[in-house]
Motif scaffolding. Structure first.
Motif, PDB file in Angstrom:
ATOM      1  N   ILE A 100       3.729   6.170  24.787  1.00 25.11           N
ATOM      2  CA  ILE A 100       1.969   6.088  23.867  1.00 25.11           C
ATOM      3  C   ILE A 100       1.553   6.498  24.419  1.00 25.11           C
ATOM      4  N   VAL A 101       1.829   7.403  25.424  1.00 21.68           N
ATOM      5  CA  VAL A 101       0.658   8.544  25.313  1.00 21.68           C
ATOM      6  C   VAL A 101       0.770   9.570  24.448  1.00 21.68           C
ATOM      7  N   CYS A 102       2.058   9.945  24.837  1.00 27.39           N
ATOM      8  CA  CYS A 102       2.654  10.941  23.726  1.00 27.39           C
ATOM      9  C   CYS A 102       2.322  11.213  22.647  1.00 27.39           C
ATOM     10  N   TYR A 103       2.243   9.839  21.405  1.00 26.78           N
ATOM     11  CA  TYR A 103       2.485  10.110  20.594  1.00 26.78           C
ATOM     12  C   TYR A 103       1.570   8.912  19.810  1.00 26.78           C
ATOM     13  N   PHE A 104       0.815   8.241  20.858  1.00 23.81           N
ATOM     14  CA  PHE A 104      -0.370   7.461  20.340  1.00 23.81           C
ATOM     15  C   PHE A 104      -1.922   8.332  20.441  1.00 23.81           C
ATOM     16  N   TYR A 105      -1.770   8.633  22.049  1.00 18.56           N
ATOM     17  CA  TYR A 105      -3.190   8.999  22.226  1.00 18.56           C
ATOM     18  C   TYR A 105      -3.186  10.894  22.338  1.00 18.56           C
ATOM     19  N   LEU A 106      -2.721  11.490  22.765  1.00 17.58           N
ATOM     20  CA  LEU A 106      -2.183  12.338  22.971  1.00 17.58           C
ATOM     21  C   LEU A 106      -3.038  13.137  21.584  1.00 17.58           C
ATOM     22  N   PRO A 107      -1.980  13.241  20.512  1.00  8.79           N
ATOM     23  CA  PRO A 107      -2.607  13.872  19.588  1.00  8.79           C
ATOM     24  C   PRO A 107      -4.043  13.735  19.010  1.00  8.79           C
ATOM     25  N   VAL A 108      -4.463  12.939  19.224  1.00  7.59           N
ATOM     26  CA  VAL A 108      -5.888  12.432  18.565  1.00  7.59           C
ATOM     27  C   VAL A 108      -6.927  13.517  19.709  1.00  7.59           C
ATOM     28  N   GLY A 447     -11.694   3.186  18.856  1.00  5.28           N
ATOM     29  CA  GLY A 447     -11.938   3.391  18.378  1.00  5.28           C
ATOM     30  C   GLY A 447     -10.887   4.049  17.156  1.00  5.28           C
ATOM     31  N   MET A 448      -9.554   4.401  18.418  1.00  4.14           N
ATOM     32  CA  MET A 448      -8.654   4.788  17.540  1.00  4.14           C
ATOM     33  C   MET A 448      -7.644   3.883  16.587  1.00  4.14           C
ATOM     34  N   THR A 449      -8.557   2.245  16.628  1.00  8.34           N
ATOM     35  CA  THR A 449      -7.715   1.499  15.843  1.00  8.34           C
ATOM     36  C   THR A 449      -8.310   0.841  14.610  1.00  8.34           C
ATOM     37  N   THR A 450      -9.566   1.242  14.903  1.00 10.87           N
ATOM     38  CA  THR A 450     -10.399   0.094  14.293  1.00 10.87           C
ATOM     39  C   THR A 450     -11.291   1.351  13.062  1.00 10.87           C
ATOM     40  N   VAL A 669     -17.569   6.181   6.824  1.00 11.96           N
ATOM     41  CA  VAL A 669     -18.133   6.699   7.786  1.00 11.96           C
ATOM     42  C   VAL A 669     -17.210   7.601   9.070  1.00 11.96           C
ATOM     43  N   ALA A 670     -15.521   6.565   8.885  1.00  7.63           N
ATOM     44  CA  ALA A 670     -14.682   7.085  10.107  1.00  7.63           C
ATOM     45  C   ALA A 670     -13.788   8.459   9.423  1.00  7.63           C
ATOM     46  N   ASP A 671     -13.983   9.134  10.724  1.00  8.19           N
ATOM     47  CA  ASP A 671     -12.857  10.292   9.862  1.00  8.19           C
ATOM     48  C   ASP A 671     -11.850   9.805  10.667  1.00  8.19           C
ATOM     49  N   GLN A 672     -10.707  10.494   9.944  1.00 11.00           N
ATOM     50  CA  GLN A 672      -8.873  10.107  10.092  1.00 11.00           C
ATOM     51  C   GLN A 672      -8.612  10.792  11.033  1.00 11.00           C
ATOM     52  N   PRO A 677      -2.248   8.323  15.034  1.00  7.16           N
ATOM     53  CA  PRO A 677      -1.157   8.863  13.611  1.00  7.16           C
ATOM     54  C   PRO A 677      -1.057   7.772  13.048  1.00  7.16           C
ATOM     55  N   CYS A 678      -1.098   6.474  14.516  1.00  6.68           N
ATOM     56  CA  CYS A 678       0.290   5.011  13.538  1.00  6.68           C
ATOM     57  C   CYS A 678      -0.971   4.303  12.604  1.00  6.68           C
ATOM     58  N   CYS A 679      -2.306   4.731  12.877  1.00  7.28           N
ATOM     59  CA  CYS A 679      -3.163   3.987  12.218  1.00  7.28           C
ATOM     60  C   CYS A 679      -4.229   4.349  10.971  1.00  7.28           C
ATOM     61  N   ARG A 680      -4.197   5.673  11.143  1.00  9.55           N
ATOM     62  CA  ARG A 680      -4.699   7.151   9.915  1.00  9.55           C
ATOM     63  C   ARG A 680      -4.227   6.699   8.480  1.00  9.55           C
ATOM     64  N   ARG A 681      -5.055   5.761   7.459  1.00 10.57           N
ATOM     65  CA  ARG A 681      -4.520   6.005   6.366  1.00 10.57           C
ATOM     66  C   ARG A 681      -3.837   6.992   5.246  1.00 10.57           C
ATOM     67  N   GLN A 682      -4.164   7.948   5.457  1.00  8.16           N
ATOM     68  CA  GLN A 682      -4.128   9.574   4.781  1.00  8.16           C
ATOM     69  C   GLN A 682      -3.313  10.374   6.258  1.00  8.16           C
ATOM     70  N   PHE A 683      -3.254  10.886   6.581  1.00  7.91           N
ATOM     71  CA  PHE A 683      -2.198  12.339   7.580  1.00  7.91           C
ATOM     72  C   PHE A 683      -3.026  13.479   7.163  1.00  7.91           C
ATOM     73  N   PRO A 684      -4.174  13.883   6.546  1.00  9.18           N
ATOM     74  CA  PRO A 684      -4.516  15.267   6.204  1.00  9.18           C
ATOM     75  C   PRO A 684      -5.065  15.550   7.136  1.00  9.18           C
ATOM     76  N   GLN A 685      -4.611  17.287   7.164  1.00  6.18           N
ATOM     77  CA  GLN A 685      -4.392  18.630   8.358  1.00  6.18           C
ATOM     78  C   GLN A 685      -6.218  18.907   8.660  1.00  6.18           C
ATOM     79  N   PRO A 686      -6.391  18.724  10.123  1.00  5.74           N
ATOM     80  CA  PRO A 686      -8.039  18.909  10.291  1.00  5.74           C
ATOM     81  C   PRO A 686      -8.168  20.150   9.586  1.00  5.74           C
TER      82      PRO A 686
END
Length: 723
Positions: A100-108, A447-450, A669-672, A677-686
């Protein structure tokens, strides 16, 4: 090495001091090396994030070392000794939480590359939310850092004779020195050394103990006393079925360790400033994820080996408990006591153990100082100066070094304050640390899920979460700990306290009753099942929670035979003290004979005390609210973080529903990038392809646009990074 009364004396020899001094000199030298080499810590990026150039292996060791403080080393041993093995089920929570740390929070956090994790909250909600969360973290870490310096020094001083004040001052000063000189690079490299010394400290116990007992004998002795348990079962229904205990008041169960342990792990590894800073020091996101994965087996190895050390120590003392025998007065002293008594014959071994315990303090304190400097610069000073001058201000790395020194001095001062004020401050500080992590995790997860929860709702949720978790954490009275049985059958029955001139006093640090000889040397009151030579039957101080872990007066009275062998139980610690104090006065006036045989201490007298206490309890039970609060305060400490997490998240969502701000429509207003990552509607590159440079390197902060170098904005930004 102990004296004729069982009181430990100084045991450190020349080689022991040599080992400890080598640790301190090496740590300081590493800080000096990184100050004089490379970029010389001249930029904030290098000082705070090691220029993002560190390989994942030292980062992995550093993550573990920051998590496993000296308090944890001493605490896990006493947990096995006093309560049993249920605690180690928390290792399953580590397995669940690591991905969960590796793939949910850390990428952000890695994509944003912000020095302070709380800059994320400003981008997602607004500056007030960032400020409130950052302030909560600062209070949490400052208090905890003072305790990390104080608690191990106290345990070592009581057993080895090492000066408590000197330990606090030296460890705090050395840690402040190399943290302020070498920045994150020095912190990471010294953490590797300190991790190895922590393993060495536990290895001393394992090697020594397994020369006396086989593994089979260790586990048989633990099982015989009920300490070997991994599941708590309760019976229900007429069919006699069983169920894993769901009672939230159960101190440790599979549920508290899996759920509560997961929240604790995530609050420390996923959103904690000190840990995220380390992960951002890796070269790539994949390297950061590898560091998290690698630290997991390192952490489990140290955790399980420390637990085994606790069982070995219980096997050694199973027939003569040093707490009931009065040799020590705090379960946290069990580990150093064992090393002193059974492993100190080889020169330098005790010093190696002390160095390992000091390493636990050094690694945690250094990470705290570095993270506190980071949030002070980025969350407080730069926004304040920007507001004052009307345009963005960037501060240099030398400001961070100076602030690290100031926080180091503050934490050393807090350690001395804690030593003078006693266990109340210790327990309060540790409670704050546990109660703040859950709500902060809830806020970041929100913040990361809504996408539509607003700042007003987020701040409401955080305030509700902090209030509820702190209320439950500090609520009194707490139930007395349910210790496993301990015995004194194998103790030397010839010891007689009445041979020592005695004076009843109170230890201000722990509120322990103690006996003092005419030379001023403390002789801690003994609690034994010897009907002919008992003077006063007391063990330790007030009953404490899972963190303070003092052996309570209740515990000593509850498990001790008096006079003719009759037993009793006193429900309130302070009433117990009154009874003992009166008895002491009576003995001094001639009411008790020379051996302390019963005159005042009779079953009838104790029954009177019990009746009085029971009567008071009956009166209290008439009030429903009072009983409800008792049940609320009885909730296991392991659930407090989870309660804070859920109350923060749910309160914020509920607030948004009430105000009508949650809808199915996307929030523009919400920046993807701010979503997991699992909650993004699209996955744009930063908008950036590599790591961002500078203290604040994204246009959302209003300081620098992401595509321009800082020197091109001299007309708009006051840049002090080169000063």
């Amino acid at each position: 090495m102990v004296d004729s009364y069982g009181v430990p004396t100084s045991v450190l020899g020349v080689w022991d001091y040599v080992v400890v001094v080598l640790l301190l000199l090496t740590s300081s030298s590493i800080g000096l090396y990184y100050r004089l080499t490379g970029g010389r810590q001249s930029t904030m990026q290098e000082f705070m994030l090691a220029d993002g150039s560190m390989p994942f292996i030292p980062v992995a060791f550093s993550l573990m070392a920051s998590f496993m403080s000296a308090i944890t080393l001493l605490g896990v041993v006493q947990e096995m000794y006093m309560f049993g093995t249920m605690f180690i089920m928390i290792n399953f929570a580590y397995i669940i939480s690591t991905p969960i740390v590796c793939y949910f929070y850390l990428p952000v956090f890695y994509d944003l590359q912000k020095i302070s994790v709380y800059q994320y909250l400003e981008m997602r909600f607004g500056y007030p939310t960032r400020l409130l969360a950052s302030f909560s973290f600062s209070m949490q870490m400052t208090l905890y850092t003072g305790i990390v310096l104080y608690a191990p020094a106290l345990a070592l001083a009581a057993v080895t004779g090492l000066s408590q004040s000197l330990s606090i001052a030296v460890v705090g000063s050395v840690c402040t020195l190399y943290s302020s000189l070498g920045g994150m690079k020095a912190v990471l490299v010294t953490d590797v050394l300190q991790s190895l010394l922590m393993f060495a400290a536990i290895a001393i116990v394992l090697v020594t103990g397994l020369q006396t007992f086989s593994l089979r004998e260790v586990f048989l002795i633990a099982a015989d006393s009920g300490r070997l348990e991994f599941f708590v079962w309760v019976y229900f229904g007429s069919s006699g079925g069983t169920l894993l205990d769901p009672d939230p008041r159960t101190r440790h169960s599979l549920w508290t360790q899996l759920i509560g342990g997961s929240v604790t792990y995530l609050s420390l590894y996923a959103v904690n400033q000190a840990q995220v800073q380390r992960l951002l020091a890796c070269r790539t996101l994949k390297q950061s994820q590898r560091a998290v994965w690698l630290q997991w087996p390192i952490l489990m190895t140290l955790s399980l080996s420390t637990a085994l050390a606790g069982l070995i120590i219980y096997a050694q003392y199973s027939q003569c408990d040093p707490l009931l025998a009065g040799v020590i007065y705090n379960p946290d002293q069990l580990l150093p006591l064992y090393v002193v008594q059974y492993a100190s014959s080889t020169p330098g071994i005790t010093g190696l153990f002390v160095a390992g315990v000091f390493s636990g303090s050094l690694s945690t304190v250094s990470s705290s100082l570095n993270s506190l400097a980071a949030v002070t610069i980025t969350d407080y000073l730069q926004p304040l100066l920007t507001l004052c001058v009307g345009r963005p201000v960037l501060l240099s790395a030398y400001w961070s070094a100076g602030i690290s020194v100031l926080f180091g001095i503050l934490c050393i001062g807090l350690a001395f304050v804690t030593a003078s004020l006693g266990s109340g401050v210790l327990q309060a500080s540790l409670t704050v640390f546990g109660a703040v992590g859950g709500p902060l995790l809830g806020l970041f997860t929100l913040g990361m899920t809504t996408t539509s929860v607003t700042q007003k709702s987020a701040m409401t949720g955080l305030i509700v979460g902090l209030t509820l978790s702190l209320w439950i954490g500090f609520g009194q009275p707490k139930p007395a700990p349910d210790y496993k049985p301990r015995y004194v059958d194998g103790c030397d029955p010839t010891a007689n306290l009445t041979e020592v001139p005695l004076n009843l006093t109170t230890d201000s640090a722990f509120e322990n009753l103690m006996l003092q000889g005419t030379d001023g040397t403390p002789r801690y009151l003994k609690s034994r099942n010897f009907s002919s030579n008992v003077d006063v039957l007391i063990s330790g101080g007030w009953g404490g929670d899972n963190l303070t872990k003092f052996s309570g007066i209740n515990d000593g009275l509850r498990n001790t035979g008096w006079g003719n062998g009759s037993t009793f139980e006193v429900g309130d610690s302070r009433d117990s003290v009154d009874v003992v104090a009166k008895a002491r006065e009576k003995k001094q006036s001639g009411g008790l004979n020379e051996t302390g045989n019963k005159d005042y201490f009779t079953a009838e007298k104790m029954s009177e005390s019990q009746s009085t206490i029971a009567s008071n309890a009956t009166e209290d039970s008439d009030e429903t609210d009072f009983n409800f609060l008792h049940e609320l305060y009885a909730i296991s400490y392991a659930w407090i973080g989870t309660i804070g997490f859920l109350s923060t998240y749910m309160s914020a969502v509920l607030m948004s529903l009430i105000t009508g701000r949650v809808s199915g429509a996307p929030d523009e207003v919400a920046d993807q990038r701010l979503l997991a990552p699992c909650c993004r509607r699209q996955f744009p590159q930063p908008p950036h392809t590599g790591k961002l440079n500078g203290v604040c390197s994204d246009k959302e902060d209003g300081l620098l646009s992401s595509g321009a170098a800082p020197e091109k904005f001299n007309d708009d930004v006051i840049d002090n990074t080169k000063l």
